[in-house]
Every structure is written in C-alpha cells, then in structure tokens.
Design an enzyme around this catalytic site. Sequence first.
Site, PDB file in Angstrom:
ATOM      1  N   PRO A   1       0.824  -1.210   0.000  1.00 51.26           N
ATOM      2  CA  PRO A   1       0.000   0.000   0.000  1.00 51.26           C
ATOM      3  C   PRO A   1       0.861   1.264   0.000  1.00 51.26           C
ATOM      4  O   PRO A   1       1.856   1.345   0.725  1.00 51.26           O
ATOM      5  CB  PRO A   1      -0.798  -0.104   1.306  1.00 51.26           C
ATOM      6  N   HIS A   2       0.475   2.215  -0.828  1.00 53.84           N
ATOM      7  CA  HIS A   2       1.198   3.489  -0.875  1.00 53.84           C
ATOM      8  C   HIS A   2       0.321   4.530  -1.555  1.00 53.84           C
ATOM      9  O   HIS A   2      -0.548   4.191  -2.349  1.00 53.84           O
ATOM     10  CB  HIS A   2       2.525   3.348  -1.627  1.00 53.84           C
ATOM     11  N   GLY A   3       0.574   5.766  -1.190  1.00 51.51           N
ATOM     12  CA  GLY A   3      -0.088   6.887  -1.834  1.00 51.51           C
ATOM     13  C   GLY A   3       0.965   7.766  -2.488  1.00 51.51           C
ATOM     14  O   GLY A   3       2.126   7.369  -2.624  1.00 51.51           O
TER      15      GLY A   3
END
Length: 154
Positions: free
Chosen positions: A67-69
């Site tokens: 998960p990453h933004g």
Amino acid sequence: MKLRDSLAENKSIRLQAEAETWQEAVKIGVDLLVAADVVEPRYYQAILDGVEQFGPYFVIAPGLAMPHGRPEEGVKKTGFSLVTLKKPLEFNHDDNDPVDILITMAAVDANTHQEVGIMQIVNLFEDEENFDRLRACRTEQEVLDLIDRTNAAA
C-alpha cells in the site's frame, strides 16, 4: 532510507495482526507510520481513494500488498511499515489474492518511491522462500535478521 533501517528506527513491524477487511489491514500499516511521524493520518484515506479509482493496484505478487499513496498526500519523510496477517484477506485482486503480507511505503518523491522502495522489496522477495520465512517470523528481530541475510546474499 533503507527498508531495514526504516523498520528498525520507526518500530514499524507488526506480526500476526488481526484484521477483518483489507481496509483494516491497510490501516494497521499506515497507523504504524503515523505513530513514527512518517505520514499524516490523511495518508490512509489517500490509499483508499487510490483503490477506488484504480482497483487494488498495490497487490503486487501472490500474498503481497504494498500500500502506498502519492508524496503530496501526507508524506513527511520516506519510510516503510511491515505487517503480517494471522488470516489472509481478499483484496479483490484477480491473480494475487489472498494477501497476508503488507509493506506500506511512504516516499517523499516519485524517484525515491520507484528506485529505493520498490527495488528493496523486489530484492527481499526475489527468493520466493522469503515469503514463507517472513510468515514464520514472530519477532521484530527475526524480520530484521531475514532482511540482513537477504541483503548479504545480494
């Protein structure tokens, strides 16, 4: 920032975590980064928004999510958290479900994100046996030792 150093310095490893949904699992990883002052709390919503827009884009291998933004979505400094789940969860990915390993990444710029973050994670899992070795880890030190052994072999 190296994966191992970030996990050790930020105390951002959580093993055998319990979550009922993929959203809860992602939140565990983000909360570790919030506690370490790596990201702002809004980073979590940014990741959820990304999934709504692009689907489960961060499920990158069978059993593994990253998960990453985006850097501007609340990242204060580059860092990682690592979460293993007691019970694998569906992330609605066609090929790589269910997921039980999450490495949440926050990067201050796109270059760091691609060159540092993704390459270190690819390196860790180049040896497919490391998936099961990581699943077997029960302490933070066991995780760090596994990363050290992988880096020494590379």
